[in-house]
Design a protein around this motif. Sequence first.
Motif, PDB file in Angstrom:
ATOM      1  N   ARG A  66     -11.846  -5.900 -34.978  1.00  0.00           N
ATOM      2  CA  ARG A  66     -10.911  -4.909 -34.428  1.00  0.00           C
ATOM      3  C   ARG A  66     -11.219  -3.528 -34.971  1.00  0.00           C
ATOM      4  O   ARG A  66     -11.178  -2.545 -34.256  1.00  0.00           O
ATOM      5  CB  ARG A  66      -9.474  -5.290 -34.774  1.00  0.00           C
ATOM      6  CG  ARG A  66      -8.938  -6.364 -33.909  1.00  0.00           C
ATOM      7  CD  ARG A  66      -7.431  -6.483 -34.067  1.00  0.00           C
ATOM      8  NE  ARG A  66      -7.076  -7.862 -33.828  1.00  0.00           N
ATOM      9  CZ  ARG A  66      -6.560  -8.668 -34.729  1.00  0.00           C
ATOM     10  NH1 ARG A  66      -6.282  -8.229 -35.927  1.00  0.00           N
ATOM     11  NH2 ARG A  66      -6.299  -9.918 -34.419  1.00  0.00           N
ATOM     12  N   ARG A  67     -11.530  -3.454 -36.251  1.00  0.00           N
ATOM     13  CA  ARG A  67     -11.827  -2.169 -36.876  1.00  0.00           C
ATOM     14  C   ARG A  67     -13.170  -1.605 -36.411  1.00  0.00           C
ATOM     15  O   ARG A  67     -13.348  -0.398 -36.327  1.00  0.00           O
ATOM     16  CB  ARG A  67     -11.838  -2.342 -38.395  1.00  0.00           C
ATOM     17  CG  ARG A  67     -11.941  -1.060 -39.177  1.00  0.00           C
ATOM     18  CD  ARG A  67     -11.834  -1.314 -40.676  1.00  0.00           C
ATOM     19  NE  ARG A  67     -12.762  -2.308 -41.173  1.00  0.00           N
ATOM     20  CZ  ARG A  67     -14.009  -2.054 -41.560  1.00  0.00           C
ATOM     21  NH1 ARG A  67     -14.492  -0.847 -41.470  1.00  0.00           N
ATOM     22  NH2 ARG A  67     -14.775  -3.021 -42.016  1.00  0.00           N
ATOM     23  N   LEU A  68     -14.108  -2.494 -36.074  1.00  0.00           N
ATOM     24  CA  LEU A  68     -15.457  -2.081 -35.668  1.00  0.00           C
ATOM     25  C   LEU A  68     -15.637  -2.066 -34.153  1.00  0.00           C
ATOM     26  O   LEU A  68     -16.756  -2.196 -33.666  1.00  0.00           O
ATOM     27  CB  LEU A  68     -16.501  -3.020 -36.296  1.00  0.00           C
ATOM     28  CG  LEU A  68     -16.564  -3.029 -37.814  1.00  0.00           C
ATOM     29  CD1 LEU A  68     -17.500  -4.116 -38.304  1.00  0.00           C
ATOM     30  CD2 LEU A  68     -17.004  -1.666 -38.327  1.00  0.00           C
ATOM     31  N   ASN A  69     -14.568  -1.907 -33.416  1.00  0.00           N
ATOM     32  CA  ASN A  69     -14.609  -1.825 -31.950  1.00  0.00           C
ATOM     33  C   ASN A  69     -15.223  -3.055 -31.307  1.00  0.00           C
ATOM     34  O   ASN A  69     -16.011  -2.967 -30.366  1.00  0.00           O
ATOM     35  CB  ASN A  69     -15.339  -0.564 -31.487  1.00  0.00           C
ATOM     36  CG  ASN A  69     -14.617   0.691 -31.907  1.00  0.00           C
ATOM     37  OD1 ASN A  69     -13.390   0.711 -31.962  1.00  0.00           O
ATOM     38  ND2 ASN A  69     -15.365   1.730 -32.222  1.00  0.00           N
ATOM     39  N   GLY A  70     -14.904  -4.228 -31.808  1.00  0.00           N
ATOM     40  CA  GLY A  70     -15.331  -5.474 -31.174  1.00  0.00           C
ATOM     41  C   GLY A  70     -16.656  -6.035 -31.635  1.00  0.00           C
ATOM     42  O   GLY A  70     -17.111  -7.046 -31.096  1.00  0.00           O
ATOM     43  N   ALA A  71     -17.288  -5.423 -32.617  1.00  0.00           N
ATOM     44  CA  ALA A  71     -18.582  -5.930 -33.086  1.00  0.00           C
ATOM     45  C   ALA A  71     -18.392  -7.251 -33.810  1.00  0.00           C
ATOM     46  O   ALA A  71     -17.657  -7.325 -34.787  1.00  0.00           O
ATOM     47  CB  ALA A  71     -19.249  -4.918 -34.009  1.00  0.00           C
ATOM     48  N   GLY A  72     -19.019  -8.306 -33.328  1.00  0.00           N
ATOM     49  CA  GLY A  72     -18.971  -9.612 -33.972  1.00  0.00           C
ATOM     50  C   GLY A  72     -17.824 -10.496 -33.539  1.00  0.00           C
ATOM     51  O   GLY A  72     -17.596 -11.543 -34.145  1.00  0.00           O
ATOM     52  N   THR A  73     -17.108 -10.107 -32.493  1.00  0.00           N
ATOM     53  CA  THR A  73     -15.971 -10.914 -32.048  1.00  0.00           C
ATOM     54  C   THR A  73     -16.421 -12.303 -31.607  1.00  0.00           C
ATOM     55  O   THR A  73     -15.816 -13.313 -31.985  1.00  0.00           O
ATOM     56  CB  THR A  73     -15.229 -10.208 -30.900  1.00  0.00           C
ATOM     57  OG1 THR A  73     -14.831  -8.918 -31.348  1.00  0.00           O
ATOM     58  CG2 THR A  73     -14.016 -10.990 -30.469  1.00  0.00           C
ATOM     59  N   LYS A  74     -17.474 -12.368 -30.812  1.00  0.00           N
ATOM     60  CA  LYS A  74     -17.951 -13.661 -30.317  1.00  0.00           C
ATOM     61  C   LYS A  74     -18.443 -14.540 -31.455  1.00  0.00           C
ATOM     62  O   LYS A  74     -18.180 -15.746 -31.478  1.00  0.00           O
ATOM     63  CB  LYS A  74     -19.069 -13.456 -29.299  1.00  0.00           C
ATOM     64  CG  LYS A  74     -18.600 -12.814 -28.016  1.00  0.00           C
ATOM     65  CD  LYS A  74     -19.758 -12.565 -27.082  1.00  0.00           C
ATOM     66  CE  LYS A  74     -19.301 -11.802 -25.860  1.00  0.00           C
ATOM     67  NZ  LYS A  74     -20.420 -11.462 -24.984  1.00  0.00           N
ATOM     68  N   GLN A  75     -19.152 -13.945 -32.396  1.00  0.00           N
ATOM     69  CA  GLN A  75     -19.651 -14.717 -33.534  1.00  0.00           C
ATOM     70  C   GLN A  75     -18.496 -15.280 -34.354  1.00  0.00           C
ATOM     71  O   GLN A  75     -18.544 -16.424 -34.800  1.00  0.00           O
ATOM     72  CB  GLN A  75     -20.529 -13.845 -34.423  1.00  0.00           C
ATOM     73  CG  GLN A  75     -21.839 -13.458 -33.808  1.00  0.00           C
ATOM     74  CD  GLN A  75     -22.603 -12.489 -34.696  1.00  0.00           C
ATOM     75  OE1 GLN A  75     -22.011 -11.762 -35.473  1.00  0.00           O
ATOM     76  NE2 GLN A  75     -23.915 -12.493 -34.557  1.00  0.00           N
TER      77      GLN A  75
END
Length: 93
Positions: A66-75
């Motif tokens: 959430r803090r990184l604009n969705g980076a790593g959500t799928k992982q």
Amino acid sequence: MSTTTDTCEAPSQTAVRQPLNGLATLALAYGVIAIASALFPAIREITGSLAVPALILAATGLANARRLNGAGTKQAFVGMALGLTGLAINLTA
């Protein structure tokens, strides 16, 4: 007679890299190892149960996403699913 060549160079554009979510990547790796250790008892003796750390890392990775604009959500989601599956297999075996 001297000829001059006019060189036109395009301005260099640097690619903007997306931020990396290391916790989500670790959750995915721990989830894969948790599944392998749940299915193969010999691996479980070496690694122990890594399902709980996979779940903790996945939850923290989702918060970071959430803090990184969705980076790593799928992982993080896949790591959580694998961690839950590994925990279920360990508890039933």
